[in-house]
Scaffold this motif. Structure first.
Motif, PDB file in Angstrom:
ATOM      1  N   GLY A  97       0.795  -1.217   0.000  1.00  0.00           N
ATOM      2  CA  GLY A  97       0.000   0.000   0.000  1.00  0.00           C
ATOM      3  C   GLY A  97       0.825   1.263   0.000  1.00  0.00           C
ATOM      4  O   GLY A  97       0.368   2.315  -0.483  1.00  0.00           O
ATOM      5  N   ILE A 117      -5.411  -4.967  -3.486  1.00  0.00           N
ATOM      6  CA  ILE A 117      -5.636  -3.517  -3.496  1.00  0.00           C
ATOM      7  C   ILE A 117      -6.328  -3.155  -4.806  1.00  0.00           C
ATOM      8  O   ILE A 117      -5.721  -3.173  -5.873  1.00  0.00           O
ATOM      9  CB  ILE A 117      -4.310  -2.744  -3.352  1.00  0.00           C
ATOM     10  CG1 ILE A 117      -3.634  -3.099  -2.017  1.00  0.00           C
ATOM     11  CG2 ILE A 117      -4.546  -1.244  -3.448  1.00  0.00           C
ATOM     12  CD1 ILE A 117      -2.277  -2.479  -1.839  1.00  0.00           C
ATOM     13  N   GLN A 125      -6.012   2.136  -6.375  1.00  0.00           N
ATOM     14  CA  GLN A 125      -4.703   2.701  -6.052  1.00  0.00           C
ATOM     15  C   GLN A 125      -4.738   4.222  -5.992  1.00  0.00           C
ATOM     16  O   GLN A 125      -3.720   4.856  -5.690  1.00  0.00           O
ATOM     17  CB  GLN A 125      -3.658   2.262  -7.088  1.00  0.00           C
ATOM     18  CG  GLN A 125      -3.427   0.766  -7.106  1.00  0.00           C
ATOM     19  CD  GLN A 125      -4.113   0.104  -8.279  1.00  0.00           C
ATOM     20  OE1 GLN A 125      -3.976   0.536  -9.421  1.00  0.00           O
ATOM     21  NE2 GLN A 125      -4.867  -0.960  -8.020  1.00  0.00           N
TER      22      GLN A 125
END
Length: 298
Positions: free
Chosen positions: A178, A204, A207
């Motif tokens: 992250g 994820i 983004q």
């Protein structure tokens, strides 16, 4: 009487896989080459070469005959060059992308040249795939999926893709996935593994808005990462030296597993008969095994 001239003509045709190329090499007309081939076939009593469209290929008898005579003919050529006072040598033409040429193959070539002093190398660094019917190339290290018809194809190595950056940007293992959204991400647009693959594997989905830098050559993406311009996602095959010297580090603590073969040894099946091609392929396979063994792909 042994038809030595016709045998040498057949050897050149089989080696170059072309009547026209053999004629050019020997400094004669294609019709003269064809006449010598026919004379040899008549004396032996069987067909050695057959036409397939506009191309030629050896018959089964031609394949066997070439295997029987190749070493002896090459020995005669080398002996003739020696007695003339010339260094016996042969030219091996390799085509490969600029990245694999400069980052992996070139640093290893001195070992091949030392072990094969009778072979001269021409390294053609280009991203264009070889048209073996037109281009005078012996063997290619080709980037892609490995799905090409009518050619001998074998994988070089399975590669591991990892994010990398200059140590001044982030330390080894200092980041979580992250955290990458706060850095400029360097994209190698022709690479088979892209940033979205890494983020998907890490779970994820969003983004956000990120800074990006795009290159159409992997070696440029690697060099940009060394300069501290951002974080690149590349194959360990393409940045072996930079990782070994500490110019690049892997900033993630937990790197998603991303392995794929992108580099392939490619040539026409007929080229496997060429002794220089055999020697190069044997050598480059050893180099690939050594690269795997030292843990660059761990």
């Amino acid at each position: 009487m042994v038809p030595f001239r016709a045998i040498s003509v057949f050897y050149q045709v089989a080696t170059l896989n072309s009547v026209a190329a053999a004629a050019e090499h020997l400094g004669v007309t294609p019709s003269a080459v064809t006449q010598q081939l026919r004379a040899l076939e008549q004396q032996i009593g069987t067909s050695l070469v057959t036409k397939v469209g506009r191309k030629i290929r050896l018959t089964e008898a031609g394949e066997r005959y070439f295997e029987m005579i190749a070493e002896q003919v090459e020995g005669i050529i080398a002996s003739t060059q020696l007695i003339q006072g010339a260094k016996p040598s042969t030219l091996l033409t390799i085509r490969a992308t600029p990245t694999i040429s400069t980052k992996w193959l070139l640093p290893r070539l001195p070992a091949f040249l030392d072990a094969n002093p009778d072979i001269d190398i021409r390294l053609d660094g280009t991203n264009e795939p070889t048209d073996f019917a037109r281009d005078l190339v012996d063997v290619e290290i080709r980037h892609g999926t490995g799905k090409w018809t009518g050619l001998h194809i074998e994988p070089l190595v399975e590669e591991r893709f990892v994010p990398v950056c200059a140590p001044s940007l982030a330390g080894q293992g200092a980041l979580q996935v992250g955290d990458l959204t706060g850095f400029r991400l360097i994209h190698s647009v022709k690479a088979q593994v892209q940033w979205n693959t890494l983020f998907q594997k890490a779970g994820i989905a969003d983004q956000g808005v990120m800074k990006r830098l795009y290159f159409d050559r992997s070696h440029m993406a690697v060099d940009a990462a060394v300069l501290g311009l951002g974080v690149a996602l590349e194959s360990t095959l393409m940045m072996e030296r930079e990782l070994q010297t500490g110019q690049l580090v892997v900033p993630l603590r937990d790197v998603p597993e991303m392995r794929v073969t992108t580099q392939w040894l490619v040539c026409p099946h007929a080229n496997l008969r060429r002794r220089r091609v055999k020697r190069f392929l044997d050598w480059v396979r050893d180099q690939a095994r050594d690269w795997q063994r030292i843990g660059m792909n761990a």
